[in-house]
Scaffold this motif. Structure first.
Motif, PDB file in Angstrom:
ATOM      1  N   VAL A 292       0.722  -1.273   0.065  1.00  0.00           N
ATOM      2  CA  VAL A 292      -0.201   0.107  -0.007  1.00  0.00           C
ATOM      3  C   VAL A 292       0.830   1.358  -0.287  1.00  0.00           C
ATOM      4  N   GLY A 293       0.294   2.510  -0.869  1.00  0.00           N
ATOM      5  CA  GLY A 293       1.693   3.387  -1.144  1.00  0.00           C
ATOM      6  C   GLY A 293       0.638   3.922  -0.116  1.00  0.00           C
ATOM      7  N   ILE A 294       1.250   5.011   0.917  1.00  0.00           N
ATOM      8  CA  ILE A 294      -0.032   5.830   2.064  1.00  0.00           C
ATOM      9  C   ILE A 294       0.394   7.097   1.640  1.00  0.00           C
ATOM     10  N   PRO A 295      -0.525   7.885   1.481  1.00  0.00           N
ATOM     11  CA  PRO A 295      -0.204   9.258   1.075  1.00  0.00           C
ATOM     12  C   PRO A 295       0.481   9.991   2.639  1.00  0.00           C
ATOM     13  N   GLY A 296       1.195  10.740   1.736  1.00  0.00           N
ATOM     14  CA  GLY A 296       2.010  11.650   2.842  1.00  0.00           C
ATOM     15  C   GLY A 296       1.877  12.395   3.806  1.00  0.00           C
ATOM     16  N   TYR A 297       0.636  13.127   3.751  1.00  0.00           N
ATOM     17  CA  TYR A 297       0.504  13.797   4.496  1.00  0.00           C
ATOM     18  C   TYR A 297      -0.826  13.296   5.992  1.00  0.00           C
ATOM     19  N   PRO A 298      -0.627  13.636   6.655  1.00  0.00           N
ATOM     20  CA  PRO A 298      -1.002  12.550   7.852  1.00  0.00           C
ATOM     21  C   PRO A 298      -2.734  12.253   7.948  1.00  0.00           C
ATOM     22  N   VAL A 299      -3.726  12.889   7.646  1.00  0.00           N
ATOM     23  CA  VAL A 299      -4.659  12.839   7.898  1.00  0.00           C
ATOM     24  C   VAL A 299      -5.106  11.299   6.812  1.00  0.00           C
ATOM     25  N   SER A 300      -4.865  12.040   5.569  1.00  0.00           N
ATOM     26  CA  SER A 300      -4.793  11.504   4.014  1.00  0.00           C
ATOM     27  C   SER A 300      -3.752   9.701   5.111  1.00  0.00           C
ATOM     28  N   ALA A 301      -3.107   9.730   5.489  1.00  0.00           N
ATOM     29  CA  ALA A 301      -2.267   8.370   5.745  1.00  0.00           C
ATOM     30  C   ALA A 301      -2.788   7.634   6.640  1.00  0.00           C
ATOM     31  N   VAL A 302      -3.363   8.558   7.428  1.00  0.00           N
ATOM     32  CA  VAL A 302      -4.411   7.685   9.190  1.00  0.00           C
ATOM     33  C   VAL A 302      -5.433   7.297   8.055  1.00  0.00           C
ATOM     34  N   LEU A 303      -6.100   7.511   7.500  1.00  0.00           N
ATOM     35  CA  LEU A 303      -7.529   7.650   6.665  1.00  0.00           C
ATOM     36  C   LEU A 303      -7.491   6.463   6.027  1.00  0.00           C
ATOM     37  N   ALA A 304      -6.346   6.350   5.002  1.00  0.00           N
ATOM     38  CA  ALA A 304      -5.485   5.145   4.710  1.00  0.00           C
ATOM     39  C   ALA A 304      -5.362   3.831   5.010  1.00  0.00           C
ATOM     40  N   MET A 305      -5.171   4.224   6.165  1.00  0.00           N
ATOM     41  CA  MET A 305      -4.534   3.210   7.130  1.00  0.00           C
ATOM     42  C   MET A 305      -6.135   2.096   7.970  1.00  0.00           C
ATOM     43  N   GLU A 306      -7.043   2.986   7.876  1.00  0.00           N
ATOM     44  CA  GLU A 306      -8.391   2.748   8.444  1.00  0.00           C
ATOM     45  C   GLU A 306      -8.865   2.097   7.776  1.00  0.00           C
ATOM     46  N   LEU A 307      -8.991   2.545   6.274  1.00  0.00           N
ATOM     47  CA  LEU A 307      -9.485   1.485   4.924  1.00  0.00           C
ATOM     48  C   LEU A 307      -8.877   0.677   4.710  1.00  0.00           C
ATOM     49  N   PHE A 308      -7.998   1.040   4.361  1.00  0.00           N
ATOM     50  CA  PHE A 308      -7.381  -0.659   3.672  1.00  0.00           C
ATOM     51  C   PHE A 308      -6.380  -1.282   4.088  1.00  0.00           C
ATOM     52  N   VAL A 309      -5.448  -0.588   5.181  1.00  0.00           N
ATOM     53  CA  VAL A 309      -4.925  -1.949   5.855  1.00  0.00           C
ATOM     54  C   VAL A 309      -5.049  -2.591   7.010  1.00  0.00           C
ATOM     55  N   ARG A 310      -6.201  -2.003   7.883  1.00  0.00           N
ATOM     56  CA  ARG A 310      -6.953  -2.472   8.941  1.00  0.00           C
ATOM     57  C   ARG A 310      -7.726  -3.432   9.180  1.00  0.00           C
ATOM     58  N   PRO A 311      -8.377  -3.678   7.953  1.00  0.00           N
ATOM     59  CA  PRO A 311      -9.214  -4.981   7.640  1.00  0.00           C
ATOM     60  C   PRO A 311      -8.378  -5.865   6.790  1.00  0.00           C
ATOM     61  N   LEU A 312      -7.336  -5.687   6.308  1.00  0.00           N
ATOM     62  CA  LEU A 312      -6.012  -6.820   5.476  1.00  0.00           C
ATOM     63  C   LEU A 312      -5.510  -7.290   7.138  1.00  0.00           C
ATOM     64  N   VAL A 313      -5.189  -6.641   8.089  1.00  0.00           N
ATOM     65  CA  VAL A 313      -3.965  -6.893   9.303  1.00  0.00           C
ATOM     66  C   VAL A 313      -5.461  -7.528  10.009  1.00  0.00           C
ATOM     67  N   LEU A 314      -6.664  -7.570  10.070  1.00  0.00           N
ATOM     68  CA  LEU A 314      -7.383  -8.111  11.283  1.00  0.00           C
ATOM     69  C   LEU A 314      -7.788  -9.518  10.183  1.00  0.00           C
ATOM     70  N   ALA A 315      -8.330  -9.405   8.432  1.00  0.00           N
ATOM     71  CA  ALA A 315      -8.276 -10.593   8.695  1.00  0.00           C
ATOM     72  C   ALA A 315      -7.003 -11.555   8.212  1.00  0.00           C
ATOM     73  N   TRP A 316      -5.818 -11.667   7.938  1.00  0.00           N
ATOM     74  CA  TRP A 316      -5.373 -11.852   8.109  1.00  0.00           C
ATOM     75  C   TRP A 316      -5.117 -13.296   9.196  1.00  0.00           C
ATOM     76  N   GLN A 317      -5.419 -12.409  10.878  1.00  0.00           N
ATOM     77  CA  GLN A 317      -6.353 -12.850  11.985  1.00  0.00           C
ATOM     78  C   GLN A 317      -7.151 -13.645  12.390  1.00  0.00           C
ATOM     79  N   GLY A 318      -7.916 -13.761  11.221  1.00  0.00           N
ATOM     80  CA  GLY A 318      -9.768 -14.150  11.109  1.00  0.00           C
ATOM     81  C   GLY A 318      -9.911 -13.550  11.834  1.00  0.00           C
ATOM     82  N   LEU A 319     -10.585 -12.092  11.611  1.00  0.00           N
ATOM     83  CA  LEU A 319     -10.657 -11.028  12.695  1.00  0.00           C
ATOM     84  C   LEU A 319     -11.761 -10.314  11.550  1.00  0.00           C
ATOM     85  N   PRO A 320     -12.991  -9.586  11.560  1.00  0.00           N
ATOM     86  CA  PRO A 320     -13.711  -8.624  11.095  1.00  0.00           C
ATOM     87  C   PRO A 320     -13.575  -7.724  11.664  1.00  0.00           C
TER      88      PRO A 320
END
Length: 640
Positions: A292-320
């Protein structure tokens, strides 16, 4: 000069679907493999398989009370009026947890026993078989499932597993995530910075978020803006981790290389999503690993993490992904938005009376402190051009409702002392606090009348009477009773650069053509004071170079002077001291908090009053400089 374009800007929901399907595979069953870890260190880990008891617990018949172990038949019919007397061979003293002696099937509590002088025992209560006894396997039986697969282990789960003889537990391996900051401008936090350089703090934000979601992380050294170097860093990270996060360089400018590097060593699935902030995100793979290419602006970075990284990291652990709590509140002011983009607006939320009020915070993608102050996200759907003032909106909470309910909302004039009050309140009264919004004294009083805050901070001088705030309360809230609670007195003055290079000594110098001024916003008490001071000197605002340039806080004015964009600005001494500026006093003013009477008895207000009248607050004001404490219980101002 290279000028790339986004491959295709899509809705974030579609981008998320494409990304998760590509990484997790059909049915999204792609999970990290299991590993055994010591049960005592497994809190927060997710079980990779069901876990069964290795032993029964308790593994023996145990006394559940202090008393004596007996055969229940021997105590049959015992009561206070007809006690049963047992000889010493018919009972055994036991403490809680002792094994039940052979031949005994019940325990009589000490409270129901009288020991006679000859050693016999008088029993005044009968017991059924197995009363006050923990039989073998009362808690768990050997072979019984203690926790299922896909369960995030809590401290109580770990305790139950250890009691059941499980000393190692199978859990999902924590996803390992690489964090690769990019950019020539990055320097380590705390180092001296030249113009154009910025501290590299985004990686700390991302690392903290990953830890909350159960992932391990590796932060790599910052990578310069060079396509080959970025590509090499991506490949190295992909060889060592499950997911590669690059920070910065994800847009479509001439110095943005993330998308190109990802395409050269893997594939780009999505470049650009239809959100604000967070549009320039890149989703794909590097050498077969998720990236994932995360934007450099902090607010954009946090939102990108919430929308795309969070569901993936939890899915790898079998969690919704757990759903955030959603509340409904009333918007305190008009919110404009561009149609065609789904906008995530940071907001402050508070309860005033029987309803929640929602106030938008600054919307710049680089305003990191707005994330600190934000209570939630307000989502403006694509195709909607914002909402009018008073509109009912839904907010996804970023804090607990209890924390939000415990805060006193102060809207109005900016004053650094409010931050001191907030800190002292939180320290002295856990669960309570203060949240302030800087909109100016006049707007604060209007917000108070509309039920959008608990208190309005104001310091409005009435030129005719020389009195503070009373005339404005009567003018703006003519039908309301208001209590003006004096917070403190403070010095206002002209802030100038160190050494006073322009030789400014008073208000009259602001009209000099060689002096550039920076003003506060219309409706602020400082602006009202300036106009009064100019009027006394017969100076027109048109004579003041920079009068139309408006800032919203004393600190912003001080920064403008310190950075050289203005020669002078009106503000408080503490702001000048913080940046090493010279200060020329021009007036002492009273700063009040205006309350409606029905709010003044609230526990949060009582806490504030106690703090403001404390020695700790007085010492803090003295240390800030230019302040002195006020006293009194408040002045009630009613309709004329």
């Amino acid at each position: 000069m290279r000028k790339d374009v986004y491959l295709k800007t899509v809705a974030w929901q579609e981008a998320q679907e494409v990304f998760l399907d590509a990484v997790l595979g059909p049915g999204r069953q792609g999970r990290t493999e299991g590993e055994l870890v010591p049960t005592g260190r497994a809190v927060g880990r997710v079980t990779a398989a069901p876990v069964f008891a290795a032993v029964s617990w308790p593994h023996y018949h145990a006394a559940a009370m202090d008393g004596v172990a007996v055969s229940s038949r021997d105590a049959a019919g015992a009561s206070e009026s007809h006690p049963v007397v047992l000889s010493p061979d018919r009972y055994d003293p036991v403490d809680t947890g002792d094994p039940l002696p052979p031949g005994r099937d019940a325990v009589i509590m000490s409270e129901d026993l009288h020991l006679l002088p000859d050693g016999r025992l008088e029993v005044i209560a009968s017991v059924p078989p197995w009363d006050n006894v923990r039989p073998v396997g009362e808690d768990v039986v050997v072979g019984e499932m203690v926790v299922p697969a896909g369960h995030r282990l809590r401290p109580v789960d770990v305790g139950a597993l250890l009691a059941a003889g499980v000393t190692q537990v199978p859990v999902r391996r924590r996803p390992r995530v690489a964090i690769v900051p990019t950019g020539d401008e990055l320097v380590p936090p705390g180092e001296a910075m030249a113009p154009g350089q910025i501290p590299e703090f985004n990686s700390a934000i991302l690392a903290g978020m990953l830890a909350e979601w159960g992932a391990d992380h590796v932060v790599y050294p910052p990578v310069p803006d060079d396509p080959g170097t970025v590509r090499e860093a991506m490949l190295r990270a992909a060889g060592e981790c499950d997911l590669v996060l690059t920070i910065g360089g994800s847009s479509a400018g001439s110095g943005d290389y993330t998308a190109r590097a990802m395409a050269e060593c893997g594939e780009v699935l999505v470049h650009g999503v239809n959100t604000r902030p967070g549009k320039p995100v890149v989703l794909g793979k590097v050498d077969g690993k998720a990236a994932v290419g995360i934007p450099g602006y902090p607010v954009s970075a946090v939102l990108a993490m919430e929308l795309f990284v969070r569901p993936l990291v939890l899915a790898w652990q079998g969690l919704p992904p757990p759903a955030r709590e959603v509340v409904r509140g009333r918007l305190t002011r008009r919110l404009a938005s561009s149609a065609g983009v789904e906008e995530f607006v940071r907001v402050r939320v508070g309860r005033v009376g029987d309803e929640l009020v929602v106030t938008p915070l600054p919307r710049g993608a680089g305003v990191t402190t707005s994330l600190v102050r934000a209570d939630g996200w307000l989502v403006v759907p694509a195709g909607v051009e914002g909402f009018p003032e008073g509109h009912g909106v839904e907010v996804q909470l970023l804090r607990s409702r209890e924390e939000i309910e415990g805060r006193l909302l102060v809207t109005g004039s900016h004053d650094p002392a409010l931050d001191v009050v907030s800190s002292l309140m939180s320290e002295r009264f856990p669960g309570l606090g203060l949240s302030s919004a800087n909109v100016g004294s006049l707007a604060g009083l209007v917000a108070l009348g509309r039920g959008e805050c608990h208190a309005a901070g104001c310091h409005l001088l009435d030129p005719e009477s020389g009195e503070y705030n009373v005339a404005y309360v009567r003018r703006l809230l003519p039908e309301r009773r208001v209590i003006l609670f004096p917070l403190h007195f403070r010095q206002q003055g002209i802030m100038v650069g160190k050494g006073n290079p322009k030789g400014i000594h008073g208000i009259e110098d602001l009209a000099r053509p060689d002096v550039t001024f920076v003003n506060r916003q219309r409706g602020s008490g400082t602006r009202v004071l300036l106009d009064w001071l100019l009027g006394r000197k017969g100076i027109s605002p048109r004579q003041v170079n920079g009068y139309a340039r408006e800032l919203f806080t004393h600190a912003q004015v001080a920064v403008a002077v310190e950075s050289g964009t203005a020669d002078a600005g009106l503000g408080v001494l503490s702001a000048a001291r913080a940046l090493g500026l010279e200060f020329i006093p021009v007036a002492e003013e009273r700063y009040d908090l205006a309350f409606l009477p029905e709010t003044f008895g609230d526990e949060r207000v009582r806490a504030l009053v106690e703090v403001v009248r404390s020695d700790a607050f007085a010492r803090a004001l003295e240390a800030m400089g230019g302040y002195r404490p006020a006293d009194g219980d408040g002045q009630e101002v009613g309709p004329l």
